[in-house]
Motif scaffolding. Structure first.
Motif, PDB file in Angstrom:
ATOM      1  N   LEU A  98      42.250  33.871  33.199  1.00 56.71           N
ATOM      2  CA  LEU A  98      41.189  33.727  33.495  1.00 56.71           C
ATOM      3  C   LEU A  98      39.637  33.870  33.260  1.00 56.71           C
ATOM      4  O   LEU A  98      38.880  33.932  31.671  1.00 56.71           O
ATOM      5  CB  LEU A  98      41.482  32.161  34.406  1.00 56.71           C
ATOM      6  N   VAL A  99      39.556  34.658  33.633  1.00 56.26           N
ATOM      7  CA  VAL A  99      37.810  35.481  33.841  1.00 56.26           C
ATOM      8  C   VAL A  99      37.806  36.426  32.622  1.00 56.26           C
ATOM      9  O   VAL A  99      37.091  36.152  32.194  1.00 56.26           O
ATOM     10  CB  VAL A  99      37.529  35.876  35.610  1.00 56.26           C
ATOM     11  N   ILE A 116      47.927  32.880  42.385  1.00 59.36           N
ATOM     12  CA  ILE A 116      46.664  32.468  42.258  1.00 59.36           C
ATOM     13  C   ILE A 116      45.202  33.744  41.855  1.00 59.36           C
ATOM     14  O   ILE A 116      44.441  33.161  41.037  1.00 59.36           O
ATOM     15  CB  ILE A 116      46.404  31.782  43.794  1.00 59.36           C
ATOM     16  N   THR A 117      45.452  34.153  42.325  1.00 56.95           N
ATOM     17  CA  THR A 117      44.199  34.994  42.149  1.00 56.95           C
ATOM     18  C   THR A 117      44.174  35.423  41.270  1.00 56.95           C
ATOM     19  O   THR A 117      43.089  36.299  40.470  1.00 56.95           O
ATOM     20  CB  THR A 117      43.787  36.138  43.090  1.00 56.95           C
ATOM     21  N   GLY A 127      45.852  34.904  38.326  1.00 50.46           N
ATOM     22  CA  GLY A 127      45.428  34.230  37.259  1.00 50.46           C
ATOM     23  C   GLY A 127      44.443  33.736  36.943  1.00 50.46           C
ATOM     24  O   GLY A 127      43.751  33.711  36.309  1.00 50.46           O
ATOM     25  N   MET A 128      43.160  33.209  38.109  1.00 50.50           N
ATOM     26  CA  MET A 128      42.408  33.618  38.147  1.00 50.50           C
ATOM     27  C   MET A 128      41.237  35.040  37.039  1.00 50.50           C
ATOM     28  O   MET A 128      40.353  34.162  36.322  1.00 50.50           O
ATOM     29  CB  MET A 128      40.896  33.053  39.855  1.00 50.50           C
ATOM     30  N   LEU A 129      42.170  35.969  37.473  1.00 54.77           N
ATOM     31  CA  LEU A 129      41.411  37.443  37.516  1.00 54.77           C
ATOM     32  C   LEU A 129      41.949  36.981  35.864  1.00 54.77           C
ATOM     33  O   LEU A 129      41.135  37.704  34.921  1.00 54.77           O
ATOM     34  CB  LEU A 129      42.123  38.536  37.731  1.00 54.77           C
TER      35      LEU A 129
END
Length: 304
Positions: free
Chosen positions: A214-215, A207-208, A210-212
């Motif tokens: 995307l950012v 999850i982290t 994927g967020m990284l």
């Protein structure tokens, strides 16, 4: 010993694609001699580090243990980083921004490699073997390389690199590195089955990560759009300057035209006066005086 040499070779070789990924956004302004310097420099660094690490491991100064390649990565990648930064300059904060994006991509590939390694080669994972990891890492890195090059290649254009530096780069340049900083505790190669096989930790990591990613994509799109707007503003400014120059030329032409009209008006007035005088002389029969006056007028016109 052969196993260790192959592992070291793949470790040193894994630094070269990352160096090329960092170079790619600046390729449009790099001349042929500079490309030759970069190519030879990276190859020399690769050979030197491979020979040096081989000697250190063979003599027992370094050992194939967990966390060793994490420790070696920061020292071995630094020469590749400095070579590009000092050769393609002065883009210090843009280099820092690209380095952060490349680090995010490497973290993404690193995490996927660990998950594939744990899933398909659990025995080698528990035996703390590094060679399978580097094989999986390089395969996934090259597999995603076209998309990474496409994303990084559209980041800068020659006009953006050669135009005056934007004021936001000192503030925005370190952002990607700060975003991936909290992932640094995962290391470049960590073998800890008791922790990394926990489902909760795996889900949290994905999850982290994927967020990284995307950012990072959002940053690339934002920077690309912002730089395009800056280029449009520069083009509009140039067009306004050209329009101002054209208006100045038109104004100068209008001033000169008014001046010529004034001179023509004076000339017409003088011509009427001279013609009236000649007509009076001719009516009075003073032809010699009229001829003399005409010769004077001819001389004045010739002098002008």
């Amino acid at each position: 010993m052969a196993y260790a040499l192959v592992t070291l070779f793949l470790f040193c070789f894994s630094l070269l694609p990352s160096a090329y990924l960092r170079y790619y956004p600046f390729r449009s302004i790099v001349q042929s001699p500079t490309r030759h310097v970069l190519l030879c420099g990276h190859l020399y660094i690769f050979l030197f580090e491979f020979v040096l690490l081989g000697a250190l491991f063979s003599r027992g100064f370094l050992k194939m243990e967990s966390g060793m390649f994490q420790f070696l990565y920061f020292f071995c990648y630094l020469p590749h980083l400095l070579l590009l930064v000092l050769t393609v300059r002065p883009f210090w904060f843009r280099h820092l921004f690209v380095l952060g994006l490349q680090a995010i991509y490497m973290i993404f590939i690193h995490t996927l490699s660990l998950e594939v390694y744990k899933l398909f080669l659990p025995d080698a994972w528990h035996m703390n073997r590094s060679l399978p990891y580097f094989c999986i890492y390089l395969f996934l890195f090259f597999l995603g390389m076209p998309l990474a090059l496409r994303t990084m290649g559209r980041l800068f254009t020659p006009e953006q690199l050669t135009s005056p530096r934007s004021a936001f780069w000192p503030y925005l340049g370190p952002v990607p590195l700060l975003l991936c900083y909290y992932h640094a505790n995962q290391g470049y190669f960590i073998l800890n089955p008791d922790e990394l096989f926990q489902p909760a930790l795996q889900i949290y990591t994905l999850i982290t990560l994927g967020m990284l990613v995307l950012v990072a994509l959002f940053l690339v799109l934002s920077i690309q759009g912002g730089l395009q707007q800056v280029q449009k503003m520069f083009r509009l400014k140039e067009q306004n300057l050209q329009l101002q120059e054209q208006l100045n030329d038109i104004n100068s032409y209008a001033v000169s035209l008014r001046k010529e009209q004034q001179e023509l008006a004076i000339l017409r007035h003088d011509s009427r006066h001279q013609l009236r005088m000649l007509a009076e002389l001719a009516e009075n029969g003073e032809f010699e005086e009229a001829e003399k006056h005409l010769l004077e007028l001819r001389k004045e016109v010739a002098d002008k």
